[in-house]
Design a protein around this motif. Structure first.
Motif: not given
Lengths: 327, 673
Positions: B141, B145-146, B183-184, B187, B388, B391, B395, B556, B558
């Protein structure tokens, strides 16, 4: 940006990247006064030696072109060579926008100049701006690595820009055979099978690719008679055979110079580029009015300073149109 | 959870039934220095918190000492800096580690921080066997995402596996890995994606452990039993209940079928939770309190799918760093839920609900399909790029729905009329400010520590570490020796960097679909924006080209990814290079690429340090005419400072209308031309 072209050229010769960036901005600029400056700059450059080796890398998406370029950069920079990268990404047909993400996939040392272009409305994996960018960069660095949009169903025109074309494929993907069958591209100057992460995999990948190539190999065209395209199994991940690839690039560059093919190749590229620019500016009907490709070629041989030719031809065309309309 | 369990136990009568034990209550915290964080921890424990959750600063998470160039401006910002055993001892001074349950949000350097924790416990006279807690230790993750990953996937999985095999034998009450679906969701993951990709991560981890051959059958089964999860809970709390029931059932089936675990206790789905921060709003921030309460219900209502540990965000997180009082309010929510309400007095209240079971099994089926898809792609590591992209696409969809008003966010895109808030007057008084002197203080103490340690001992320990890594030995014993010998976080990590190399994760933005789902008014607005962008080319001389950059160690990504995708959809040419760029790298890209505008995204709170560095760099390159806009969690006072320093615009979470931001960016770029 308003400096006279010759002083810009002096600055460029020192690989001043601030000036380089400004010059490349100028070449893209479509505002009339800037275009005039751009043409002057290109004309000045046309008279100067262009000693950089232009290496084009093409291949399907996800094959690792950016990672491979990263590996090629390192040793060249260490050897003190001035390196420039041109990366082209596709534009969205819906919005016209583009995500230029290649920088993020490359390790770029501070000494390298790298610029991304959106393909915009051009097919073939390159962008119109990439041609003028390479034309300029040839005068101020040692090696230019050009990465195209991932080639797939549409053909690639990297050979119209590069001195040495490298096709990158994945092992056992069948891509190669498919490309050659579909006429996506001619036999490249060098074939690199990437992701051959260890010797064993490399051996197998090599055998597979050579088998595909032997099925596809056509009679060699006479002008490149002496060059036999090598097939190399490499790995950007494990750095396997990257040195061999660099040697092959050097060998091809030597070959081009020794056989005087470089001059011919670049002259042909410049002509094709010029015709492309004319068609872009005045369309096919305009080209026809100029006597078609033959007419342009004739004019070309009279005056090899390419950009002047384009400009003169455009003026000529305006003249033709004027006469036609006033008839 | 499993239906046959109800057969073993007769229906309970209320008076016979002891109340369930409440979950472990924590607050994710840590800032400035080990000393300041220690004070905060002791204060929180005195208020009835039952466990600790350590937030580390970004240099510690990415393996740099506080005095490293990349750490500038980031020390003590999003968490506590821990450079060596001295810091770790200070962090837990007067907190008996033998009785504490400590969760550490640490990933790239998890093995090292656990080694420091074990060493600090040893100095307190506590045996490793007695230690309880969790290292997050989920690298997948981080890639997705992180963003605090360091090494490539293969060595990262080896480190995780080393921690598991070591703790199973030596620290048996430790949860070595907290597989994060949390965190998914942040994201952009849907519930199905969240569960599916977390399960795929757990599979990758356990397969690696099994293949290591370091554990016998019984030990491996114990290792499966020690895997825990860290999940997210959004405001759609009924769906969350179903998601967690599905998660539990799937874990039970997976551990039984794939890993042959016979003991149902060891197949139990154990998870901690931090409820959703993504949905917290900057506008009318007091509304976040009811959101947090409802999200907490999502993970507690169903007894069979109840969390083991909980941490709640603070109501004002979207404004800046919460103060101790803000964190206290969140702890009180947990205490009211556990001790005032009748929540813990019943069995599972959803047993027999066809609605809940229907939804649960729908989620399960969809999850299995997605797990199979990833498995067919060769597992979670091979499928990183695909996941990815999924995600980012989800988002993007979410942001579009909020912008289009299809997804109601009270106080943001609906019911926006508000009276003045007595809690928050729009300035920076309602948040915590990290003392800028903390970084100097930390650096001075680090340098003093290095000067006084036994240098020869530290070097011997480091060379032992190198040998252990190269020989494929478990990294933990050598790391603990390093910890005791006074090795620093930066030295430990650099040793591994030299051997493993560093990794750059996929950005996922290439595959995000164009704005195909916008409709109605938004579609109209988007079309107008595209026309505007096209027309700007006449003013600018060429199509509008922008650079979206993430300076600093903050991973981060996103927000930056969303802006990049939207800019593309609006017709701009967008340079995006991913995370962790130095201001120098950003300035080089701006110069080389010839962009018309720079957008910087910073969520770590170090904007006052990093943004001016970018501005100075641009000036030095003769690029002061390129306008810079900044987005992030930026208090209004700081925004003023940034504008004064030359930033053209500052966007914060309350600027949720993407199209307005984009149109604003076009205006800024044109004005500068």
């Amino acid at each position: 940006m308003t400096q006279p072209a010759h002083s810009t050229v002096d600055v460029l010769a020192n690989f001043n990247r601030q000036a380089l960036a400004r010059a490349l901005n100028l070449l893209e600029d479509r505002r009339p006064n800037r275009q005039a400056q751009a043409l002057t700059l290109l004309d000045t450059l046309s008279t100067l030696p262009a000693s950089a080796h232009v290496v084009g890398l093409t291949g399907p998406p996800g094959v690792g072109k950016s990672s491979l370029i990263s590996r090629l950069i390192e040793p060249q920079v260490q050897a003190g060579r001035r390196v420039a990268i041109i990366a082209v990404d596709p534009s969205s047909k819906v919005s016209g926008g583009a995500l230029l993400g290649d920088r993020g996939r490359m390790q770029l040392p501070g000494q390298v100049y790298a610029r991304s272009y959106a393909a915009r409305d051009r097919l073939g994996g390159l962008s119109r701006e990439a041609f003028s960018a390479v034309f300029l960069l040839r005068h101020c660095c040692d090696v230019i690595l050009v990465e195209t949009v991932g080639v797939g169903q549409s053909e690639t025109d990297i050979a119209a820009l590069a001195d040495t074309t490298v096709l990158v494929v994945q092992p056992f993907s069948g891509d190669l055979l498919q490309f050659i069958k579909a006429g996506v591209m001619e036999i490249p100057d060098i074939l690199a099978v990437n992701k051959a992460d260890n010797q064993e995999l490399a051996q197998k990948a090599l055998a597979d690719t050579q088998a595909a190539l032997s099925l596809a190999r056509r009679p060699v065209p006479p002008e490149s008679a002496a060059w036999d395209s090598p097939v190399l199994a490499v790995s950007a991940t494990t750095n396997l055979n990257i040195d061999t690839l660099i040697q092959a690039l050097g060998a091809h560059w030597q070959h081009l110079q020794a056989t005087a093919s470089l001059e011919k190749k670049r002259a042909a590229q410049n002509l094709e580029w010029g015709i492309g620019e004319i068609v872009h500016e005045v369309g096919q009907r305009g080209l026809a009015a100029l006597g078609g490709v033959e007419g342009v070629r004739a004019a070309w041989h009279q005056q090899p300073a390419h950009w002047s030719v384009v400009r003169k031809l455009s003026v000529l065309l305006e003249d033709v149109q004027y006469r036609t309309s006033s008839r | 959870m499993d239906t046959d369990r109800s057969e073993d136990k007769p229906p309970e009568r209320l008076q016979d039934r002891p109340k369930d034990r409440p979950w472990v209550m924590r607050t994710y915290s840590g800032h400035s220095t080990a000393r300041a964080s220690n004070e905060l921890y002791r204060l929180n424990l005195s208020k009835g918190q039952t466990g600790l959750s350590v937030a580390f600063d970004l240099p510690t998470q990415t393996g740099y000492d506080s005095d490293h160039a990349l750490a500038r401006g980031e020390v003590g910002k999003v968490g506590v800096p821990i450079c060596h055993i001295g810091d770790m001892e200070t962090l837990f001074a007067d907190i008996p580690l033998g009785q504490m349950n400590t969760s550490m949000t640490i990933n790239g350097t998890a093995a090292w921080l656990l080694a420091l924790y074990i060493a600090a416990a040893e100095r307190q006279g506590v045996e490793p066997q007695a230690l309880q807690g969790t290292t997050q230790n989920d690298i997948v993750k981080e890639y997705l995402s992180r963003g605090t990953y360091i090494f490539p996937p293969e060595p990262s999985l080896r480190l995780i596996s080393d921690v598991i095999t070591y703790t199973v034998k030596n620290v048996p009450k430790w949860n070595p890995v907290n597989v994060c679906s949390y965190h998914l969701q942040e994201a952009g993951a849907t519930p199905v994606q969240e569960v599916a990709y977390a399960l795929c991560t757990a599979i990758a981890v356990l397969d690696t452990v099994r293949a290591s051959g370091r554990l016998d059958a019984a030990e491996f089964t114990a290792a499966v039993g020690r895997i825990s999860f860290f999940v997210n809970s959004g405001v759609r709390f009924i769906e969350e209940v179903c998601k967690l029931r599905a998660f539990g059932q799937l874990w039970d089936e997976l551990t039984c079928e794939r890993y042959g675990v016979d003991n149902p206790k060891l197949r139990r789905f154990r998870y901690g939770v931090q409820v959703n921060s993504l949905g917290l709003t900057e506008a009318q921030p007091e509304n976040n309190i009811p959101r947090i309460v409802l999200e907490a219900l999502g993970v507690t209502l169903s007894k069979d799918a109840r969390c083991r540990a909980m941490q709640l965000p603070a109501w004002n997180e979207a404004l800046g760093l919460p103060r101790p009082w803000d964190q206290q309010w969140s702890l009180r929510i947990q205490q009211i839920l556990a001790f005032e309400t009748d929540l813990l007095e019943y069995g599972d209240i959803f047993e027999g609900s066809t609605v809940v079971e229907g939804k649960t099994s729908a989620i399960k089926n969809a999850v299995w399909a997605e797990v199979e898809r990833v498995t067919d792609m060769g597992g979670v590591i091979s499928a990183l790029g695909y996941i990815k992209e999924q995600l980012v696409a989800s988002h993007t969809e979410r942001v579009r729905n909020i912008t289009a008003g299809d997804h109601t966010v009270v106080g943001v895109n609906k019911f926006t009329e508000t009276a003045d808030s007595p809690l928050y007057s729009g300035d920076s008084s309602a948040i915590l400010k990290v003392d800028e002197a903390a970084e100097r203080d930390q650096v001075a103490r680090l340098q003093a520590f290095r000067a006084t340690r036994n240098q020869a001992e530290a070097e011997t320990a480091l060379s032992g570490l190198r040998t252990a890594v190269l020989n494929g030995e478990n990294i933990m014993p050598a790391s603990i020796r390093c910890a005791l010998a006074g090795v620093t976080t930066g030295e430990w990590t650099q040793t591994l960097r030299d051997i493993f190399g560093e990794f750059r994760a996929p950005t996922g933005i290439g595959g995000a679909a164009a704005a195909r789902t916008v409709n109605g008014e938004t579609a109209q607005e988007l079309e107008e924006l595209r026309t505007r962008v096209r027309k700007s080319a006449a003013t600018l001389g060429r199509p509008l080209k922008v650079l979206i950059g993430k300076p600093g160690l903050d991973g981060h990504s996103n927000g930056a990814e969303q802006i990049a995708v939207w800019c593309r959809d609006a017709g701009m040419e967008v340079v995006y290079e991913g995370i962790r760029l130095s201001p120098e790298q950003i300035v080089t890209s701006v110069r080389d690429e010839g962009v018309h505008l720079v957008g910087l995204s910073i969520l770590s709170g170090s904007h006052l340090r990093l943004v001016p560095e970018v501005l100075t760099g641009l000036r030095a390159e003769g690029l002061s005419d390129v306008p810079v806009v900044v987005g992030g969690i930026i208090p209004e006072d700081d925004a003023k400072d940034l504008r004064q320093a030359g930033v053209a615009r500052v966007y914060t979470p309350k600027d949720f209308e993407m199209l307005r931001i984009l149109s604003d960016m076009v205006e800024v770029a044109e004005a500068a031309a």
